[in-house]
Motif scaffolding. Structure first.
Motif: not given
Lengths: 276, 352, 665
Positions: C128, C289, C392, C650, C652
């Motif tokens: 992250q 993040q 996540a 990752h 988001v």
């Protein structure tokens, strides 16, 4: 080693009987494991105990039965958290810790000869039941006794069989109501204060005892004051996060008062003087 | 009862060594950097007497951060046993503010009508050897709390030491416990002279004068407003913006004793312990229903000050809950919520 | 009662505290009065740093899953099983932790490279941070704090971006308080109003998703007000012209229109920052993040470089980490393609040095980070990391882990990840071992053993060494210090740091090629273009913007806080008040929709629906909804999928337009 008096040390008590009251509430009947201790255990309505479920800790509960009935004592408990859920999973013969009696008690001797009005809401009835039984066992010391009780639904009423007995008694005026009706319910529907008009209450000469959810207590007190009740004749209990039960841990303070030690019973007059 | 003796400065380690034969000696020890804290010493050479005040009060030895209360065991039925600590201890070179705080605990935790037996068990074996202060430390204000820099007889110490400046400490012995401490090495002590006592008085006056002329905290003015609840709500709200709810001011406070109780269980054996709690934490007062009578941090900041300096508590406990050690000023991550700073804001009704 | 000095195990502030030890038990903590960052203070977590260590649920013996249930086994049995089944090379992955000591992480890294022959190496919280750290490297050449944290107290202007510092990294917040108490001006930039915003000279609250645009506006205002100083920049004027041209689209009027932040306020913030000499920039999880973390970090690095706020006391840039040893885990080479101290696994010189020292062949760089490992390897060795809890997409992480042939977890507690393991190995906590940790400002500090680990638990490095022995290596480290000597000998940035040096003072700052010691001296910097993602749009049907708030995750789901009685109570209050999970809404919106606190509401986007309880808060802007990050599973359907252009898998989520209505009971 000498034995020190220890205000945090529970005595072991056993569950003698469990009665279902509502889907989430049960009445537990306790007796101390040590008979001698049981016989010496003296308490008054309004007082409470810290009940240990070992491994989960302690929580405070008021007595629900009368000290005049000495063989055992009742505590009525709703399952809301980990400790109470664990209790609900327990049965006859299981052991808990009990520390008490703690706190002050409802005025009793001072109100002899007066009319008594009980106003209970939901799970607030059990501590009043303790006093009701006590007064009924000494019925001749008091004037008119009126009991007003409300719950969310008919299912949520506790002590259902006993309520019928109170209804039958000629020396007690008992009126019950529910917020929401259910099939088969033929009684009153509405909030507790609506019962005042049915009960013919005389503010002079009457002492009122209120127990229930904080919102209910607030509204009922307002109504009683406007009916003309003197502030010292309105008695209720304060609910705080009591932990040690003996005025040490500082969880339940209101101003410089400890609800667990100076209370939990306060008159409205006393409550008004408390600083947050 | 009180008598004055004197002790050669160079010989206090001999005395401490004698005390160690019958009790654990708890004394200021220099740790890393400038840090000084109380520690159970193994040798008198570990002790430092060159310190303003210790980082924390000796509270932990009477009311530990984590303290076992009971052991229980299930073997058929439950067996419950209390766990007491009755080890004899001597607090050596404890400052007057901290002596006063122990006195406060005697009034509260140890209150005779409902004594906390864990506290009284520890306290019964504890003797206090105070070291009077010649210099105020950076943030203290004991002169305002009447808890220092020197204590009068009856102030709570068993022995009070004063560095007379030359070769000697004056040792004022105030209790039977104090006499027993002297008896442990009676050969080290000699009667004090009138000159010594005059010197002590002069030192006390000089020390008091070293405190700032503007007292750090006018207790009377702020305590009136706190007791009557006349400080503006907005003032508390503005103060609370500097509070990070760490609880440090209460943990470090020599007179704070909020606690929580928890059970821990493994393989059927259980231990009930209490641990320091704090009125600065939202969870202290939150009820099972979700209702919290002190929902905002400003309510909790106000609560702490009320418990420390209100008349109501002075009347209830027989003593004010602030002894002026000033540690709350140094411990505060927001830097401004020490009692002197808060007290001054209340008195002046302003918070810049 | 003994006092054992150690570094706090929680956040990246790096506070030092004394563990109080009596009869071999931890009985409390005391902050160090003279440590430069602690200054005698601790946050609520620090004050309870002893609690989780002695929690009865600590893992006490090795366990192996047999027939679906864990069984206690001997170390011998557990390690033999692991050695036999772990496999080698590209099929195995190794995951370390920003919570473990440097020595543990280094040895795990060595196990992977030297014994298992794999470059599948990562640590749980790194993915992250890939975006923001890479962006810093592009502009500054480094991706760490440029200055020591204690200097913040001396700053005149502090710019705080996307950071709810008070609950997250409290002692850094305390330094900000100290600066403000001294008279420093604070500029706070966050779409959700934070506690420190109350003390801000300028508080800028942009609409969700427009933070990069606002930062470009800030850059523009600095340029427009002539507050630039090019002395640190390289001499590529064409690039600078291009940078200025790129910025020209960010007229403050247009920025105001896009972000909702008044042009005046941006100008003031720019002037405050640019005019003061001692100006520092801080950011934390709210930026790291964020779906546009790269753009935001680039803008901040550009800002610092463009104004020459570097190299002197009380200035610079501080990317802050929530874990105590995030920087250290990065420094120990727990990243694909990287050895310790940022040395490249691909560099021939570096390889040769390590191979010679270790007597082994290193694997070729494979560059498989943790998200790629999940689903990409057959067995996974995890030390001190809750992969499921931190992922996540926890549900996907769980599926990926269940598909593994072997999962080994070395842990303190039975975390959600450990529950899925085939073998669980009990590890020592920070208070039970010696070692070092490197906090957010690059200060390397000692961890010191205060008590013995419970049961059969062992220090992580000891477990790794035992395992390596069963895999054919013959390591002979007799202490953490012996590992440290190897770290220092192989890692130029840590070269001159010894335990003696760390013990003598309050730790030491590692040096970099860009300058030795505590303050980095950066030069020849090249400004990088900021690529702002398109701002999210609402429509009549979906008038609210909803985003996850990483800062609100705080410590609610961390195994260490959950195994501490007081901390669990404090951190679980919101969960207890809103058992169905909560979404924050501005009170005005609630009034308009006739909704009240605690009501269950149905949120609907173009992609899906979710139900939560309403929490009213004037910290959020009107028409804005915020859900704490730890409830991401509850609201995942609303987002429809991860934000575009995410780094290395990752996930988001970009803010999404939603409607709100009372839920049917």
């Amino acid at each position: 080693m000498e034995k020190r008096p220890n205000i945090y040390l529970p005595e072991i008590a056993r569950i003698v009987e469990v009665r279902d009251e509502t889907p989430d509430t049960k009445t537990f009947v306790f007796r101390f494991r040590d008979d001698q201790f049981h016989d010496s255990f003296a308490w008054r309505p309004g007082q409470f105990v810290e009940l240990s479920v070992f491994g989960l800790g302690e929580a405070p509960f008021g007595f629900a039965s009368s000290p005049t009935r000495k063989e055992s004592f009742d505590i009525t408990i709703r399952a809301v958290g980990a400790l109470t859920r664990a209790l609900h999973a327990m049965g006859t013969g299981d052991e808990v810790g009990i520390r008490g009696p703690l706190g002050n008690h409802f005025p009793f001797d001072d109100v002899q000869g007066r009319n008594i009005l009980f106003i209970g809401g939901g799970i607030g009835l059990p501590p009043l039941r303790s006093l009701i039984h006590n007064m009924l066992d000494e019925r001749d010391k008091f004037g008119e006794i009126t009991i007003l009780y409300g719950a969310r639904t008919p299912t949520d009423l506790v002590y259902k069989e006993e309520l019928k007995e109170w209804e039958q008694r000629s020396d007690v005026k008992f009126i019950v109501t529910v917020d929401r009706s259910e099939p088969g319910w033929e009684g009153n529907v509405g909030l507790v204060p609506m019962l005042f008009s049915k009960a013919d209450i005389k503010p002079d000469g009457t002492t009122a005892y209120i127990c229930g959810p904080p919102v209910m207590i607030r509204f009922v007190i307002q109504d009683l004051v406007s009916m003309g009740f003197a502030e010292e004749n309105i008695i209720s209990t304060l609910e705080r996060h009591m932990k040690c039960g003996v005025g040490k841990c500082n969880h339940c303070c209101i101003g410089h008062k400890y609800v667990c030690r100076d209370g939990p019973v306060f008159s409205y007059k006393q409550m008004k003087g408390l600083l947050e | 009862m009180s008598r004055a003796l004197k002790l050669q400065k160079s010989r206090w380690p001999e005395w401490v060594a004698a005390l160690q034969r019958t009790a654990a000696v708890i004394a200021p020890v220099r740790l890393h950097g400038e840090d000084v804290a109380f520690e159970r010493i193994t040798s008198p050479s570990e002790i430092t007497l060159d310190f303003d005040n210790t980082a924390d009060p000796p509270k932990r030895f009477l009311f530990p951060q984590v303290e076992p209360l009971l052991r229980y065991r299930r073997n058929g039925g439950y067996a419950v046993e209390p766990v007491y600590d009755e080890e004899p201890r001597v607090f050596f070179a404890i400052r007057c503010c901290d002596v006063s705080a122990v006195r406060f605990f005697d009034f509260t935790l140890g209150a005779q009508d409902l004594p906390d037996s864990y506290y009284t068990a520890r306290r019964a074996g504890t003797a206090l050897i105070a070291l009077a202060c010649h210099e105020p430390c950076q943030s203290c204000f004991c002169v305002c709390a009447d808890t220092g820099p020197f204590l009068p007889p009856g102030g709570g110490y068993d022995i009070q030491l004063t560095d007379l400046g030359g070769e000697h400490y004056l040792a004022e012995v105030d209790t039977d416990k104090g006499e027993a401490l002297v008896a442990a090495a009676a050969e080290l002590f000699a009667p004090a002279s009138d000159d010594d006592l005059a010197q002590r008085r002069a030192l006390e006056e000089a020390s008091e004068k070293r405190f700032p002329s503007e007292p750090r905290l006018y207790f009377a003015a702020s305590s009136r407003k706190v007791s009557l609840d006349t400080a503006e709500a907005e003032l508390w709200q503005r103060m609370a913006r500097w509070c990070v709810a760490c609880g440090g001011c209460t943990h470090i406070c020599p007179t704070c004793y909020c606690f929580n109780v928890t059970d821990a269980q493994r393989n059927g054996d259980g231990l009930r312990s209490r641990r320091w709690d704090s009125c600065q934490y939202a969870g202290l007062t939150r009820e099972a229903s979700g209702h919290n009578p002190r929902p905002e941090q400003s309510d909790r900041v106000k609560r702490r000050v009320f418990h420390k300096i209100s008349y109501q508590y002075v009347a209830r406990d027989g003593m004010q809950g602030c002894v002026g050690c000033g540690r709350c000023t140094r411990i505060c991550p927001g830097l401004r919520l020490g009692l002197p700073e808060v007290g001054e804001a209340i008195r002046r009704a302003e918070w810049k | 009662m003994a006092n054992v000095l150690t570094a706090c195990p929680f956040c990246g502030s790096g506070c030092n505290l004394y563990l109080k030890v009596e009869d071999g038990q931890l009985t409390g903590v005391l902050p160090s009065s003279s440590h430069p960052t602690s200054r005698g203070k601790l946050c609520i977590r620090g004050w309870h740093a002893h609690e989780f260590v002695s929690h009865p649920e600590r893992l006490r013996s090795p366990m192996v899953r047999k027939g679906g249930k864990f069984e206690r086994v001997s170390w011998e049995e557990a390690l033999s099983l692991v050695a036999g089944r772990l496999g080698r090379g590209a099929d195995v992955g190794v995951v370390g932790s920003a919570r473990c000591a440097n020595e543990d992480n280094f040895l795990l890294m060595k196990l992977a490279r030297c014994v298992l022959g794999t470059d599948n190496v990562d640590f749980s919280s790194r993915p992250q941070r890939i975006a923001d750290l890479a962006a810093l490297s592009s502009t500054l050449g480094v991706n760490c704090a440029t200055n020591p944290a204690p200097e913040l107290a001396g700053a005149d202007v502090i710019v705080l971006v996307g950071a709810d510092l008070v609950p997250e990294i409290t002692m850094i917040a305390s330094l900000v308080y100290e600066a403000v108490a001294r008279g420093a001006k604070l500029v706070v930039i966050s779409p959700v109003r934070t506690e420190l915003a109350e003390l801000a000279e300028v508080s800028l609250q942009p609409r969700l998703g427009t933070e990069p645009v606002l930062l470009c506006g800030l850059l523009k205002s600095v340029v427009d007000q002539g507050l630039i100083d090019s002395s640190l920049l390289d001499r590529d004027w064409d690039a600078y012209d291009q940078f200025a041209t790129d910025l020209s689209q960010f007229t403050l009027d247009s920025v105001e229109q896009r972000t909702g932040v008044a042009a005046d306020a941006i100008t003031r913030a720019g002037r405050l920052y640019g005019e003061a000499r001692r100006s520092a920039v801080l950011y934390s999880s709210g930026l790291a993040q964020h779906p546009a973390a790269a753009a935001m970090a680039t803008a901040l690095a550009d800002l610092v470089a463009l104004t020459n706020h570097l190299g002197q006391p009380s200035m610079g840039l501080y990317p802050l980490a929530r874990q105590n040893n995030f920087q250290g885990a990065l420094d120990m080479g727990l990243a694909p393609g990287m050895l310790s101290g940022g040395q490249s696994l691909g560099s021939a010189e570096v390889r040769q040095r390590f191979e010679q020292a270790w007597g082994c062949r290193l694997p070729e760089p494979a560059c498989k980070s943790l998200p790629d490992m999940l689903g990409g390897v057959k067995s996974l060795y995890v030390m001190g990391a809750d992969i499921v809890g931190g992922a996540a997409d926890p549900a996907q992480a769980r599926r990926d882990i269940e598909a593994l042939d072997l999962l080994v977890v070395q842990e303190l507690f039975m975390t959600p990840t450990a529950e899925l393991a085939d073998v669980v190995l009990p590890a020592a906590a920070y208070a039970e071992k010696d070692g070092t940790a490197t906090c957010a400002d690059r200060r390397v500090q000692r961890l010191r053993k205060a008590v013995d680990p419970p049961g059969e638990a062992r220090a992580d490095w000891q477990i790794i060494q035992e395992l390596a022995g069963r895999l054919g290596a013959s390591w002979r480290y007799d202490s953490a210090g012996a590992i440290w000597a190897e770290i220092a000998s192989l890692t130029p940035s840590y070269a001159d740091i010894t335990y003696d040096k760390l013990d003598a003072g309050w730790g030491a700052y590692w040096s970099s090629a860009n300058g030795a010691g505590e303050r980095l001296q950066l030069k020849g910097l090249s400004l990088q273009p900021v690529e702002c993602p398109p701002p999210p749009v609402t429509d009549a049907e979906h008038p609210f913007l909803l985003a996850l708030d990483p800062a609100a995750e705080r410590w609610t789901t961390d195994a260490t806080t959950l195994h501490s009685d007081n901390l669990r109570r404090e951190y679980q209050i919101a969960a207890a008040d809103f058992p169905a999970g909560h979404v924050e809404m501005h009170p005005d919106d609630a009034q308009e929709l006739q909704l009240r606190q605690g009501f269950r509401v149905k949120l609907a986007s173009a992609h899906g629906e979710a139900e939560l309880q309403l929490k009213l808060s004037s910290d959020v802007l009107p028409r804005t909804l915020v859900v704490p990050y730890h409830l991401r599973d509850t609201v995942r359907d609303l987002f429809g999928g991860p934000a575009p252009g995410q780094v290395e898998g990752h996930l988001v989520y970009s803010p999404v337009a939603v409607s709100v209505a009372a839920a049917q009971r």
